[in-house]
Design an enzyme around this catalytic site. Structure first.
Site, short mmCIF file in Angstrom:
data_model
loop_
_atom_site.label_atom_id
_atom_site.label_comp_id
_atom_site.label_asym_id
_atom_site.label_seq_id
_atom_site.Cartn_x
_atom_site.Cartn_y
_atom_site.Cartn_z
N LYS A 9 0.83 -1.22 -0.08
CA LYS A 9 -0.18 0.49 -0.18
C LYS A 9 1.49 1.01 -0.02
O LYS A 9 1.96 1.72 0.78
CB LYS A 9 -0.83 -0.27 1.24
CG LYS A 9 -2.20 0.97 1.46
CD LYS A 9 -3.33 -0.27 0.29
CE LYS A 9 -4.28 0.73 -0.15
NZ LYS A 9 -5.29 -0.40 -0.33
N GLY A 67 -25.06 3.05 2.30
CA GLY A 67 -23.97 3.66 1.45
C GLY A 67 -24.64 3.38 0.59
O GLY A 67 -23.46 2.26 0.59
N VAL A 68 -25.25 4.02 -0.12
CA VAL A 68 -25.05 3.64 -2.13
C VAL A 68 -24.42 4.13 -3.35
O VAL A 68 -25.13 4.78 -3.68
CB VAL A 68 -26.96 3.90 -2.22
CG1 VAL A 68 -27.17 2.39 -2.01
CG2 VAL A 68 -27.67 5.13 -1.04
N GLY A 69 -23.01 4.62 -2.82
CA GLY A 69 -22.41 5.51 -3.76
C GLY A 69 -22.33 4.62 -4.53
O GLY A 69 -23.20 3.42 -5.28
N GLY A 94 -22.39 0.35 -3.21
CA GLY A 94 -24.06 0.23 -2.87
C GLY A 94 -25.39 -0.03 -3.30
O GLY A 94 -25.76 -0.48 -3.69
N HIS A 95 -24.92 1.23 -4.39
CA HIS A 95 -26.15 1.16 -5.63
C HIS A 95 -25.64 0.28 -6.59
O HIS A 95 -27.09 -0.04 -6.70
CB HIS A 95 -26.26 2.42 -6.61
CG HIS A 95 -25.21 2.42 -7.90
ND1 HIS A 95 -23.63 3.18 -7.84
CD2 HIS A 95 -25.77 2.19 -9.00
CE1 HIS A 95 -23.49 2.84 -9.23
NE2 HIS A 95 -24.38 2.47 -9.19
#
Length: 361
Positions: free
Chosen positions: A88, A188-190, A193-194
């Site tokens: 990372k 969270g439907v970003g 999520g969507h």
């Protein structure tokens, strides 16, 4: 020797969280670049993990984050069945103010200098367009745009993998790999999520959503009138009566001393990273009879996609690999039952076993 250096060296060399193979401190005064590249393990292959661009309060905080995140990537890549170790990178600073083409090119040169020991991709604060710039200086950058030979947005396969983890959870707990008729709550439907909402509706689930951005909620409700309900916030979501599955798909630390005691769901399976706020939360979930699908296992669709980019991206090949998250999740639950430990601990054991076996060859 300063306290900062001593703290970093202790973490790197002497603590239980250490064991990293290499940590590179990068600086380019001309562009303002200050970065840390941490390679935790190359036992399974070149270290793979994204680049986080964040305004850390101190350099020590940045190094600590790079160490923790790279270690986590070793486990994620091992459980995803990838021939990659964990790495990372973090770039120190506010991306809104200091990110520039010059800085990203300088960063790309540092990645290239590692000769393929570290492969980078997007993370918090970096995007597909940024990886296109970084890739001008190194071949070891993935998550690029389709126009530049990349796979583009990885959220589609991330959501698909989480859905496979949910199906496995349903199979383990209820004996049937479907969410049909089950009430599933998504926080969270970003980006991810969507897409998860679509999978669940197609499977016949009853979906409840929440998001701090009202426009994200409105987009879902407008697209699926009468099929999805929304609640005010995450606190209301986790207390929803009849909730059977909770999917944290926003920030980390969603499972903590405040949320676990009031959680109504019997399954937790979501896309967010680092869902367990601190060690011991996995035991609290188990003590309440809540089945936890380890986040770094079920959200691995994205890393599967960026790894495939190195070989010439093929969506169907990636989807087939992401489908295996179903079997991997079931194997973790089985190991947890045999060993009498929470699923999170079982996943760690399986990942550690794969890395240890690779070192012997």
């Amino acid at each position: 020797m300063t306290d900062v250096t001593d703290g970093v060296l202790h973490t790197l060399v002497r603590s239980d969280q250490g064991g990293h193979e290499q940590v590179v401190l990068c600086q380019d005064r001309a562009s303002g670049l200050k970065a840390v590249i941490a390679i935790h393990s190359t036992a399974l292959g070149p270290a793979l993990g994204g680049t986080r661009f964040y305004p850390y309060a101190t350099e020590e905080e940045a190094v600590a984050d790079a160490l923790n995140l790279s270690r986590g990537m070793s486990y994620k890549n091992a459980m995803a069945g990838l021939d990659h170790g964990g790495g990372k990178a973090v770039i120190i600073g506010d991306p809104e103010t200091i990110k520039s083409e010059k800085l990203l090119l300088a960063y790309g040169r540092f990645v290239e200098s590692l000769g393929g020991r570290y492969v980078t991709a997007c993370d918090v604060g970096t995007y597909v367009a940024d990886m296109d710039v970084v890739a001008r200086e190194t071949r070891w950058a993935t998550g690029r745009s389709p126009e530049n030979g990349g796979a583009g947005d990885s959220s589609v396969l991330t959501a698909y993998g989480v859905f496979q983890g949910m199906r496995a959870s349903a199979q383990h707990l209820w004996g049937d790999p479907t969410l049909r008729g089950r009430k599933v709550g998504i926080a969270g439907v970003g980006k991810v999520g969507h897409h998860l909402v679509e999978h669940l509706l197609q499977d016949g689930a009853e979906v409840v959503i929440t998001d701090v951005r009202q426009e994200s909620v409105r987009r879902i409700l407008d697209k699926h009138p009468g099929k999805v309900t929304a609640v005010t916030d995450t606190d209301a979501l986790i207390r929803t009566e009849g909730l059977e599955v909770y999917a944290p798909c926003a920030l980390g630390g969603a499972l903590n001393d405040d949320s676990v005691p009031v959680l109504t769901a019997k399954v937790v399976c979501g896309a967010a990273n680092n869902q367990l706020a601190h060690p011991g939360v996995e035991k609290d979930l188990a003590d309440r009879g809540i089945l936890y699908a380890p986040d770094y296992v079920v959200n691995a669709g994205g890393v599967i996609q960026v790894a495939d980019e190195l070989h010439g991206f093929d969506f169907d090949r990636c989807k087939a690999k992401a489908s295996k998250i179903f079997d991997t999740t079931l194997a973790i639950f089985a190991r947890a039952k045999i060993d009498g430990i929470p699923p999170a601990a079982a996943a760690d054991r399986i990942a550690e076993q794969r890395m240890a076996e690779a070192r012997l060859h």
